[in-house]
Design a protein around this motif. Sequence first.
Motif, PDB file in Angstrom:
ATOM      1  N   ARG A  70       0.857  -1.208   0.000  1.00  0.00           N
ATOM      2  CA  ARG A  70       0.000   0.000   0.000  1.00  0.00           C
ATOM      3  C   ARG A  70       0.870   1.227   0.000  1.00  0.00           C
ATOM      4  O   ARG A  70       1.931   1.267   0.643  1.00  0.00           O
ATOM      5  CB  ARG A  70      -0.922   0.017   1.229  1.00  0.00           C
ATOM      6  CG  ARG A  70      -1.923  -1.136   1.289  1.00  0.00           C
ATOM      7  CD  ARG A  70      -3.001  -0.976   0.214  1.00  0.00           C
ATOM      8  NE  ARG A  70      -3.980  -2.046   0.321  1.00  0.00           N
ATOM      9  CZ  ARG A  70      -3.906  -3.217  -0.293  1.00  0.00           C
ATOM     10  NH1 ARG A  70      -2.843  -3.469  -1.054  1.00  0.00           N
ATOM     11  NH2 ARG A  70      -4.860  -4.116  -0.152  1.00  0.00           N
ATOM     12  N   ASP A  71       0.448   2.258  -0.685  1.00  0.00           N
ATOM     13  CA  ASP A  71       1.165   3.522  -0.717  1.00  0.00           C
ATOM     14  C   ASP A  71       0.801   4.298   0.540  1.00  0.00           C
ATOM     15  O   ASP A  71      -0.372   4.687   0.729  1.00  0.00           O
ATOM     16  CB  ASP A  71       0.779   4.299  -1.970  1.00  0.00           C
ATOM     17  CG  ASP A  71       1.548   5.616  -2.085  1.00  0.00           C
ATOM     18  OD1 ASP A  71       2.324   5.948  -1.163  1.00  0.00           O
ATOM     19  OD2 ASP A  71       1.385   6.296  -3.115  1.00  0.00           O
ATOM     20  N   PRO A  72       1.777   4.561   1.438  1.00  0.00           N
ATOM     21  CA  PRO A  72       1.426   5.267   2.685  1.00  0.00           C
ATOM     22  C   PRO A  72       0.989   6.708   2.433  1.00  0.00           C
ATOM     23  O   PRO A  72       0.369   7.340   3.303  1.00  0.00           O
ATOM     24  CB  PRO A  72       2.740   5.224   3.486  1.00  0.00           C
ATOM     25  CG  PRO A  72       3.812   5.056   2.470  1.00  0.00           C
ATOM     26  CD  PRO A  72       3.206   4.231   1.384  1.00  0.00           C
ATOM     27  N   GLN A  73       1.282   7.236   1.257  1.00  0.00           N
ATOM     28  CA  GLN A  73       0.875   8.605   0.946  1.00  0.00           C
ATOM     29  C   GLN A  73      -0.534   8.669   0.355  1.00  0.00           C
ATOM     30  O   GLN A  73      -1.058   9.764   0.114  1.00  0.00           O
ATOM     31  CB  GLN A  73       1.851   9.226  -0.070  1.00  0.00           C
ATOM     32  CG  GLN A  73       3.313   9.196   0.368  1.00  0.00           C
ATOM     33  CD  GLN A  73       3.526   9.947   1.657  1.00  0.00           C
ATOM     34  OE1 GLN A  73       2.954  11.013   1.876  1.00  0.00           O
ATOM     35  NE2 GLN A  73       4.370   9.387   2.538  1.00  0.00           N
TER      36      GLN A  73
END
Length: 215
Positions: free
Chosen positions: A210-213
């Motif tokens: 998952r992209d933390p941003q």
Amino acid sequence: MNVRFTVGAMARVSQAHLDARRRQIIEAASRCFARNGFHATSMQDVLREAELSAGAVYRYFPSKDALVAAIAERAFAAIRAAYEDAASATPPPMPDELLGRVLGRVLVDTVPGADAGTFARLVVQVWTETLRNDLLGDTLREGYGAMRRVWADLVRAYREAGMLDSDVDPDDMARTLIAAAQGFIAQQALFGDVRVEGLQAGLRGLMSMRDPQAG
């Protein structure tokens, strides 16, 4: 009536025998090529491996190049059939499961009596040979195109099942997943220490990122 039935039965048995003999030759040649490569393998090597006479082999394959082409077609057909069978389920299996099914099947079943490394080495030999053999190159491109179409259909099935965003390009995804399978086969041929389960676990790990941003 009985005579016609008997003749028909004999013809069917004869064709089955011819088909079995052709498979026998292809499988023997596959083992030879996987061990020593195409150029270091002679037709005499194939005759010894198949335990057949020259006449019996040349009846089906007039040259080594004809044998190589037949092996390539057989390999691509096996891979394509495995993809189609695995993808026929509803809902379609996730990519990690699908690739695991396909590779688990073709690595063992394509060359009966041989280990997984035999098929992998054979495929790498085919890839290399396509660089100098135009006919084999055409066979490779046709087989690759067919696999891309199967994967593109699978991507559409993922979309219809609500498993994939609609903006994903089917051909981009097809090329990427085929590359994963090709890379696995190359590693198996070169190093021999890779497992289908490891590929599946790695793909699951990538799919879980998952992209933390992204919020």
